[in-house]
Design a protein around this motif. Structure first.
Motif, PDB file in Angstrom:
ATOM      1  N   LYS A 159      28.573  35.911  12.926  1.00 20.35           N
ATOM      2  CA  LYS A 159      28.518  34.700  12.109  1.00 20.35           C
ATOM      3  C   LYS A 159      29.109  33.501  12.860  1.00 20.35           C
ATOM      4  O   LYS A 159      28.635  32.363  12.718  1.00 20.35           O
ATOM      5  CB  LYS A 159      29.239  34.939  10.784  1.00 20.35           C
ATOM      6  N   GLN A 160      30.135  33.751  13.668  1.00 22.66           N
ATOM      7  CA  GLN A 160      30.684  32.684  14.505  1.00 22.66           C
ATOM      8  C   GLN A 160      29.633  32.205  15.501  1.00 22.66           C
ATOM      9  O   GLN A 160      29.463  30.988  15.704  1.00 22.66           O
ATOM     10  CB  GLN A 160      31.920  33.200  15.257  1.00 22.66           C
ATOM     11  N   ALA A 161      28.927  33.142  16.117  1.00 26.24           N
ATOM     12  CA  ALA A 161      27.880  32.782  17.080  1.00 26.24           C
ATOM     13  C   ALA A 161      26.796  31.949  16.411  1.00 26.24           C
ATOM     14  O   ALA A 161      26.357  30.914  16.936  1.00 26.24           O
ATOM     15  CB  ALA A 161      27.282  34.048  17.689  1.00 26.24           C
ATOM     16  N   ARG A 162      26.351  32.377  15.246  1.00 24.74           N
ATOM     17  CA  ARG A 162      25.323  31.644  14.502  1.00 24.74           C
ATOM     18  C   ARG A 162      25.779  30.224  14.177  1.00 24.74           C
ATOM     19  O   ARG A 162      25.020  29.262  14.318  1.00 24.74           O
ATOM     20  CB  ARG A 162      24.995  32.403  13.219  1.00 24.74           C
ATOM     21  N   GLU A 206      25.671  24.327  14.969  1.00 22.04           N
ATOM     22  CA  GLU A 206      26.370  23.062  15.205  1.00 22.04           C
ATOM     23  C   GLU A 206      25.975  22.403  16.521  1.00 22.04           C
ATOM     24  O   GLU A 206      26.492  21.326  16.848  1.00 22.04           O
ATOM     25  CB  GLU A 206      27.877  23.303  15.174  1.00 22.04           C
ATOM     26  N   GLY A 207      25.085  23.042  17.287  1.00 22.25           N
ATOM     27  CA  GLY A 207      24.618  22.455  18.536  1.00 22.25           C
ATOM     28  C   GLY A 207      25.561  22.618  19.713  1.00 22.25           C
ATOM     29  O   GLY A 207      25.411  21.919  20.729  1.00 22.25           O
ATOM     30  N   LYS A 208      26.535  23.535  19.610  1.00 22.75           N
ATOM     31  CA  LYS A 208      27.500  23.712  20.696  1.00 22.75           C
ATOM     32  C   LYS A 208      26.830  24.108  22.011  1.00 22.75           C
ATOM     33  O   LYS A 208      27.295  23.729  23.091  1.00 22.75           O
ATOM     34  CB  LYS A 208      28.533  24.773  20.317  1.00 22.75           C
ATOM     35  N   SER A 266      20.064  32.692  16.609  1.00 19.47           N
ATOM     36  CA  SER A 266      19.414  31.544  17.257  1.00 19.47           C
ATOM     37  C   SER A 266      18.970  30.483  16.263  1.00 19.47           C
ATOM     38  O   SER A 266      18.807  29.315  16.625  1.00 19.47           O
ATOM     39  CB  SER A 266      18.207  32.007  18.070  1.00 19.47           C
ATOM     40  N   GLY A 267      18.744  30.891  15.003  1.00 19.46           N
ATOM     41  CA  GLY A 267      18.222  29.965  14.014  1.00 19.46           C
ATOM     42  C   GLY A 267      16.749  29.669  14.179  1.00 19.46           C
ATOM     43  O   GLY A 267      16.187  28.840  13.455  1.00 19.46           O
ATOM     44  N   ALA A 268      16.099  30.336  15.130  1.00 20.12           N
ATOM     45  CA  ALA A 268      14.674  30.133  15.400  1.00 20.12           C
ATOM     46  C   ALA A 268      13.880  31.333  14.896  1.00 20.12           C
ATOM     47  O   ALA A 268      14.432  32.422  14.715  1.00 20.12           O
ATOM     48  CB  ALA A 268      14.443  29.947  16.899  1.00 20.12           C
ATOM     49  N   LYS A 269      12.582  31.122  14.673  1.00 20.80           N
ATOM     50  CA  LYS A 269      11.712  32.180  14.181  1.00 20.80           C
ATOM     51  C   LYS A 269      10.709  32.577  15.269  1.00 20.80           C
ATOM     52  O   LYS A 269      10.175  31.734  15.982  1.00 20.80           O
ATOM     53  CB  LYS A 269      10.944  31.711  12.944  1.00 20.80           C
ATOM     54  N   ILE A 270      10.448  33.878  15.355  1.00 25.39           N
ATOM     55  CA  ILE A 270       9.444  34.384  16.300  1.00 25.39           C
ATOM     56  C   ILE A 270       8.064  33.948  15.828  1.00 25.39           C
ATOM     57  O   ILE A 270       7.722  34.110  14.652  1.00 25.39           O
ATOM     58  CB  ILE A 270       9.513  35.918  16.396  1.00 25.39           C
ATOM     59  N   THR A 271       7.275  33.396  16.753  1.00 26.92           N
ATOM     60  CA  THR A 271       5.921  32.946  16.407  1.00 26.92           C
ATOM     61  C   THR A 271       4.836  33.725  17.140  1.00 26.92           C
ATOM     62  O   THR A 271       3.721  33.864  16.636  1.00 26.92           O
ATOM     63  CB  THR A 271       5.731  31.459  16.733  1.00 26.92           C
ATOM     64  N   ARG A 272       5.141  34.218  18.341  1.00 22.35           N
ATOM     65  CA  ARG A 272       4.173  35.003  19.111  1.00 22.35           C
ATOM     66  C   ARG A 272       4.939  36.071  19.863  1.00 22.35           C
ATOM     67  O   ARG A 272       6.130  35.931  20.163  1.00 22.35           O
ATOM     68  CB  ARG A 272       3.394  34.150  20.111  1.00 22.35           C
ATOM     69  N   LEU A 273       4.245  37.168  20.205  1.00 23.88           N
ATOM     70  CA  LEU A 273       4.900  38.204  20.999  1.00 23.88           C
ATOM     71  C   LEU A 273       3.878  38.996  21.804  1.00 23.88           C
ATOM     72  O   LEU A 273       2.682  38.988  21.506  1.00 23.88           O
ATOM     73  CB  LEU A 273       5.740  39.129  20.110  1.00 23.88           C
ATOM     74  N   CYS A 274       4.384  39.639  22.804  1.00 29.95           N
ATOM     75  CA  CYS A 274       3.576  40.498  23.683  1.00 29.95           C
ATOM     76  C   CYS A 274       4.332  41.801  23.859  1.00 29.95           C
ATOM     77  O   CYS A 274       5.431  41.810  24.420  1.00 29.95           O
ATOM     78  CB  CYS A 274       3.353  39.813  25.029  1.00 29.95           C
TER      79      CYS A 274
END
Length: 386
Positions: free
Chosen positions: A147-150, A155-157, A215-223
């Motif tokens: 949770k600290q990492a997230r 916060e853009g650190k 990361s706060g990002a979502k996977i959109t494509r994968l291989c």
């Protein structure tokens, strides 16, 4: 204002069932939950014996989940359960979860949420219709330093996130242990009980959820490249996946259950334009920050300099290790506080709502589908669709 514990019934998790005991310990750790009843095994003798071992009232030890949900729903409001915890193999998740929601009960469920993406979407629809709460036990998101990492990423650190590397090697399926009496291995390697993926469904989904959570990002494509390494096995026991995220970042996910000698070596590294972070599940009280032009920093659990969200999920002072059971308990506590707030007509706080939900379950099933489709395709790069 909270006036009582919330009441739990359990489906599965009878004697000798590892994960059932973990759920009960986690639910009990913060004094928020009362374990009231269970349909603990499809074997009547084991169900009864398990109920006795756990000191459940005889009339609340049920022989199947249908009986439990039906009878509990008819009890007075001051006695019946508030939620159902489902700790069965994958193929037996959907039916009790749907019946529980249909009868007004909140749900905690083991991951992956169901046997198929279609089932997951039906559960999501039912949650939206009923307004009830469904919690998915992606345990690793419960650790304080995760949770600290997230929070630091949020916060853009680290600056804009560019790269995510997550690996989850285990070694316990390095032989055909499923044919040697290992019940956990038997159902996890059976397509009828586990679903269309073995390793990626079991632990790859954990890695994917952790990558998106931090990361706060979502996977959109994968291989993807899935492998059956141990001859005679029915589902993948190893795999490698290249990832693309919606913020432009890329990544690599590796999951294997034939990495001989490994225990539960989940590890994640996230890199931004200013620096990176690293967290290892087997050393969960340490978070390492690596900066572009500065010395590295080591963050430790239980310290005053951590974020409020990390502190909210910490129980003991620094130097007193918190591990898997405590991370699991964080998920239960936040879920319990959320359900209790709804019962008493108050709004759950952001900290209370910080647990994996039905949306995470749908994404997990979509991840499995997309990985399998990519691995079977000559094209390889496959869009992540829900």
């Amino acid at each position: 204002m909270k006036t009582r514990k919330i009441r739990m019934g359990m489906v599965g998790g009878g004697k000798d069932a590892f994960i059932g005991a973990v759920h009960r310990i986690a639910a009990n750790m913060d004094g928020q939950v009362e374990f009231c009843c269970g349909a603990l095994s499809i074997n009547p003798e084991i169900a009864k014996e398990s109920g006795e071992m756990l000191f459940l009232p005889e009339d609340r030890v049920y022989m199947n989940f249908e009986e439990m949900i039906e009878k509990e729903s008819k009890l007075p409001a001051d006695k019946r359960i508030d939620f159902v915890t489902i700790v069965t193999p994958n193929f037996a998740h959907f039916a009790p979860a749907m019946m529980a929601l249909d009868n007004g009960f909140n749900v905690v469920i083991e991951k992956p949420i169901a046997l198929s993406l279609e089932e997951a979407k039906l559960l999501q629809q039912k949650v939206q219709e009923t307004g009830l709460t469904l919690c998915l036990t992606h345990t690793y998101s419960g650790y304080p330093l995760v949770k600290q990492a997230r929070q630091m990423v949020k916060e853009g650190k680290l600056g804009t996130i560019r790269k995510v590397l997550v690996e989850y090697p285990q070694g316990w399926l390095s032989t055909l242990t499923e044919r040697e009496g290992n019940a956990g291995a038997a159902w996890r390697t059976d397509p009828k009980k586990s679903g269309k993926s073995g390793c990626m469904g079991d632990i790859g989904t954990h890695a994917a959820q952790l990558a998106e959570y931090i990361s706060g990002a979502k996977i959109t494509r994968l291989c993807a490249d899935l492998n059956i390494v141990v001859e005679g096995r029915g589902l993948d026991d190893d795999g490698n996946v290249l990832l693309k995220f919606d913020n432009g970042a890329n990544g690599v996910l590796v999951a294997s259950q034939v990495a001989a000698g490994e225990e539960n070596a989940l590890k994640i590294r996230v890199y931004g334009e200013k620096g990176g972070l690293e967290w290892n599940q087997q050393e969960p009280n340490t978070l390492t920050l690596k900066w572009l032009n500065e010395p590295a920093q080591v963050y430790r659990a239980g310290q005053a300099y951590l974020s409020d969200i990390a502190k909210h999920n910490t129980r003991v002072p620094g130097g007193h290790p918190e591990g898997y059971l405590e991370a699991f308990a964080n998920i239960y506590r936040n879920f319990a506080l959320t359900v209790s707030a709804k019962i008493h007509g108050t709004t759950p706080t952001e900290a209370m709502l910080d647990f994996p939900k039905v949306e995470d379950g749908v994404r997990g099933m979509a991840f499995i589908d997309t990985v399998v489709a990519s691995s079977q395709s000559d094209q390889k790069w496959t869009d992540f669709k829900i």
